[in-house]
Write an enzyme that holds these catalytic residues in place. Structure first.
Site, PDB file in Angstrom:
ATOM      1  CG  ASN A 249     103.341  42.124 110.644  1.00 15.69           C
ATOM      2  OD1 ASN A 249     104.163  42.121 109.735  1.00 15.69           O
ATOM      3  ND2 ASN A 249     102.323  42.965 110.674  1.00 15.69           N
ATOM      4  N   GLY A 297     111.025  46.408 103.847  1.00 19.40           N
ATOM      5  CA  GLY A 297     111.709  47.436 104.627  1.00 19.40           C
ATOM      6  C   GLY A 297     111.642  47.191 106.120  1.00 19.40           C
ATOM      7  CE  LYS A 298     106.882  43.241 107.455  1.00 20.05           C
ATOM      8  NZ  LYS A 298     106.150  41.960 107.570  1.00 20.05           N
ATOM      9  CB  VAL A 299     115.490  43.479 108.305  1.00 22.44           C
ATOM     10  CG1 VAL A 299     114.590  42.681 109.241  1.00 22.44           C
ATOM     11  CG2 VAL A 299     115.458  42.891 106.899  1.00 22.44           C
TER      12      VAL A 299
END
Length: 365
Positions: A249, A297-299
């Protein structure tokens, strides 16, 4: 080209033949042409190679006890080839990696044992790996305590600074400095962040100094900004995740920090490879799918550039590593550690120069 997965098409499944003269590239091609997690492993190896070819800024995240089984040597080699640009790991992995540099005993043991007897024999067990209580742990504790008895006192520091100094001291004073990816990270200016500093023996060994009223102030906010700044400055970026947990994370939350908090509209990571044995249906982060990360919105894309391999990392990681070592040219080190201040300032200046004060407008259905 978008292919409809609901139609009968795709590569033919071969009737696989193995040859004694096959290389690691041949083996990966076998995996990639098969099915299930074998196919995922093969495609993950090829994606790692693509990340390297495109000169993506690559983060390695490491949870679990990977250094006690000697895999720090694999990480060291990948750093030397320029295939890892920054690292997020646990304090335990950093602590145990240092045993090898100082020549402290770590041995193969057994998992089918009476742990009461091991305790009496002063043996600490990590599954089937044995560590001596006094000759290894106590000795390492003394080393760590001496390293930091007069360092970072009463001034903010990051875990990257902590690991960089540890690498410097181990390089200069340990018996086998070549046997540590922490010393190699120091040599190649690869930032090594510890995702949960206080949850490790590294922090425990600062307690003896804290009782003498020496104050240690971890600037955890600065380091999460540094990590986001690395992503912000990268034309392409990717993560190779060994296991899940907080390291996973920590690397992935760079996207939400840039977009959700700082409103930079960066979009997150371009590529992510995850090797895990955790299930997604329990709701834990370790098993959370990479596709789920898109909702945060992590990738960049929920449909491309992400592969999860459900496997033991001690089996899958060496295959991925050897594959890229066998067919990818050495890259010039990005030396991000020495650039962290500039990357931080770049993000800071852009944030104040182009502030986004308005809330995002909710899209109408």
């Amino acid at each position: 080209m978008v292919v409809d997965p609901h139609k009968f098409h795709g590569k033919d499944i071969p009737h696989i033949k193995l040859d004694p003269k096959m290389t690691i590239e041949d083996l990966v091609n076998v995996f990639a042409s098969s099915g299930f997690n074998g196919r995922q492993l093969g495609e993950a190896a090829k994606l790692y190679a693509k990340m390297i070819k495109e000169n993506a800024t690559i983060c390695l995240t490491v949870s679990g006890a990977m250094t006690p089984v000697g895999f720090g040597g694999i990480i060291k080699t990948l750093i030397e080839r320029g295939f890892i640009d920054w690292i997020v790991t646990t304090g335990a992995n950093v602590y145990h990696e240092d045993h090898f540099a100082w020549g402290l005993p770590v041995k193969q043991g057994s998992f089918d044992v009476d742990d009461m007897k091991l305790y009496e024999n002063e043996i600490v067990r990590i599954r089937d790996v044995y560590i001596k209580f006094y000759e290894t742990l106590e000795t390492e504790d003394q080393i760590i305590q001496k390293m930091f008895e007069d360092k970072f006192i009463d001034k903010p520091f990051t875990t990257a600074e902590f690991c960089n100094l540890m690498g410097k001291i181990s390089k200069e004073k340990s018996k086998y400095p070549e046997k540590s990816f922490i010393t190699t990270a120091y040599d190649y200016d690869v930032p090594v962040y510890i995702s949960t500093m206080k949850d490790s023996s590294l922090a425990l060994n600062l307690a003896v100094h804290r009782l003498e009223n020496k104050t240690y102030s971890l600037d955890f906010v600065r380091e999460i900004i540094e990590q986001a700044a690395i992503l912000y400055d990268s034309k392409k970026s990717g993560i190779l995740e060994l296991g899940g947990g907080v390291p996973k994370n920590t690397a992935q939350q760079t996207g939400p920090l840039l977009d959700q908090i700082l409103r930079r509209n960066d979009g997150g990571q371009d590529y992510v490879i995850q090797i895990t044995d955790a299930r997604p249906d329990t709701g834990g982060l370790s098993g959370a799918t990479l596709q789920e990360g898109k909702s945060w919105g992590k990738v960049q894309d929920a449909h491309h550039g992400m592969i999860t391999v459900y496997a033991d990392a001690t089996i899958a990681f060496p295959i991925l590593a050897l594959y890229v070592l066998s067919n990818q040219k050495t890259r010039k080190p990005k030396r991000l550690y020495k650039k962290l201040d500039k990357l931080y300032e770049k993000l800071s200046k852009d944030y104040f120069k182009n502030p986004v004060k308005k809330k995002r407008v909710k899209k109408k259905n």
